[in-house]
Design an enzyme around this catalytic site. Structure first.
Site, PDB file in Angstrom:
ATOM      1  N   CYS A  38     -40.757 -16.842  31.104  1.00  0.00           N
ATOM      2  CA  CYS A  38     -40.887 -16.023  29.898  1.00  0.00           C
ATOM      3  C   CYS A  38     -42.363 -15.972  29.524  1.00  0.00           C
ATOM      4  CB  CYS A  38     -40.061 -16.636  28.765  1.00  0.00           C
ATOM      5  SG  CYS A  38     -40.113 -15.709  27.220  1.00  0.00           S
TER       6      CYS A  38
ATOM      7  N   HIS B 288     -32.030 -11.369  29.757  1.00  0.00           N
ATOM      8  CA  HIS B 288     -33.085 -12.222  29.199  1.00  0.00           C
ATOM      9  C   HIS B 288     -33.735 -11.545  27.988  1.00  0.00           C
ATOM     10  CE1 HIS B 288     -36.590 -15.078  29.637  1.00  0.00           C
ATOM     11  NE2 HIS B 288     -37.147 -14.098  28.936  1.00  0.00           N
ATOM     12  N   GLU B 289     -34.083 -10.255  28.142  1.00  0.00           N
ATOM     13  CA  GLU B 289     -34.738  -9.522  27.048  1.00  0.00           C
ATOM     14  C   GLU B 289     -33.757  -9.242  25.906  1.00  0.00           C
ATOM     15  OE1 GLU B 289     -37.868  -9.487  26.993  1.00  0.00           O
ATOM     16  OE2 GLU B 289     -38.088 -10.089  29.079  1.00  0.00           O
TER      17      GLU B 289
ATOM     18  N   HIS C 187     -33.563 -12.053  23.589  1.00  0.00           N
ATOM     19  CA  HIS C 187     -34.655 -12.079  22.608  1.00  0.00           C
ATOM     20  C   HIS C 187     -34.265 -11.332  21.331  1.00  0.00           C
ATOM     21  CE1 HIS C 187     -38.041 -14.127  24.451  1.00  0.00           C
ATOM     22  NE2 HIS C 187     -37.916 -13.427  25.567  1.00  0.00           N
TER      23      HIS C 187
END
Length: 193
Positions: free
Chosen positions: A108, A150-151, A154
Site C-alpha cells: 500500500c 484493496h482500494e 479504503h
C-alpha cells in the site's frame, strides 16, 4: 498535480468515505491529480482518502502491472484475453464476491516498504461510475479484482493490515511504528503524523 500520500496512522485512512453527489470541475481535477500521484509513486491503485479526501473515489491501473509481468505470471494473475484495466471508480459497491479465494502479497502506498499475504475472493462484481459518471456493473477476476478490493476497502476505512492475522500484524509492528513516526525513506511525497 503530484499530491502527498497520507502515511499509516493518519485517522483519515480509517474513516468511511462519503458518496460523491455529482460531476464537478473539482472532482475532475481531483481524479487527474490522483492519476498523477499514483503514477509518480509507481502504484497500481490509489484511493482519495489516501490523499486526505475521504470520498468514495479510487483509481486502478492493472494494465501497467500486466505489461511488466513475465508471461508465466500473466497466466497466474490474469484470465486469458485479460490485459488489465485503467479505470476510475466513483461511488463503487461490490455486489458479489466469489466463494473461490486466493492469497497473495499486497502492499500500500500509505504503508511503504511493507507487504503481506492477504486472502481475497478471486472474482468480484462491482457497480460504479467512471470518471464521466457513466454507470457500470462489471465482473473482474484475479489481480485486477484484488487491486479493486484493496482500494474499495479504503473507501470503507479498512487497510490491508486490518485483514491480517494478529501474528502477522505483530511481526510488522516495529516497521509500522517507523512509518507512523516518519523515520523511513520514501521515493514520493508523504504526510506523516
Amino acid at each position: 498535480m503530484n499530491l502527498s500520500i497520507l502515511a499509516y496512522g493518519n485517522r483519515i485512512l480509517k474513516q468511511k468515505c462519503s458518496k460523491i453527489s455529482g460531476n464537478t470541475p473539482e472532482i475532475q481535477k481531483l481524479v487527474a491529480d490522483m492519476w498523477t500521484t499514483m503514477e509518480n509513486a509507481n502504484g497500481c491503485g490509489l484511493s482519495s482518502s489516501q490523499i486526505g479526501k475521504p470520498l468514495q473515489l479510487f483509481v486502478v491501473d492493472s494494465e501497467i502491472t500486466y505489461k511488466n509481468m513475465d508471461s508465466e505470471d500473466k497466466i497466474l494473475y490474469f484470465k486469458k484475453n485479460d490485459k488489465g484495466i485503467k479505470e476510475t471508480f466513483i461511488n463503487a459497491k461490490i455486489i458479489h464476491s466469489s466463494e473461490e479465494t486466493w492469497e497473495d502479497y499486497e502492499g500500500c502506498l500509505s504503508i511503504p516498504g511493507l507487504s503481506q499475504k492477504v486472502k481475497r475472493p478471486w472474482e468480484i462484481t462491482i457497480e460504479y461510475m467512471d470518471q464521466h459518471f457513466t454507470k457500470h456493473t462489471r465482473a473482474f477476476t484475479g489481480l485486477t479484482a484484488r487491486i479493486i478490493q484493496h482500494e474499495y476497502d479504503h473507501t470503507l476505512g479498512i487497510l490491508y493490515t486490518d485483514r491480517l492475522t494478529p501474528l502477522s500484524k505483530k511481526l510488522m509492528e516495529s516497521k509500522l511504528k517507523k512509518i507512523i513516526n516518519g523515520s523511513i525513506e520514501v521515493g514520493y511525497p508523504m504526510k506523516f503524523l
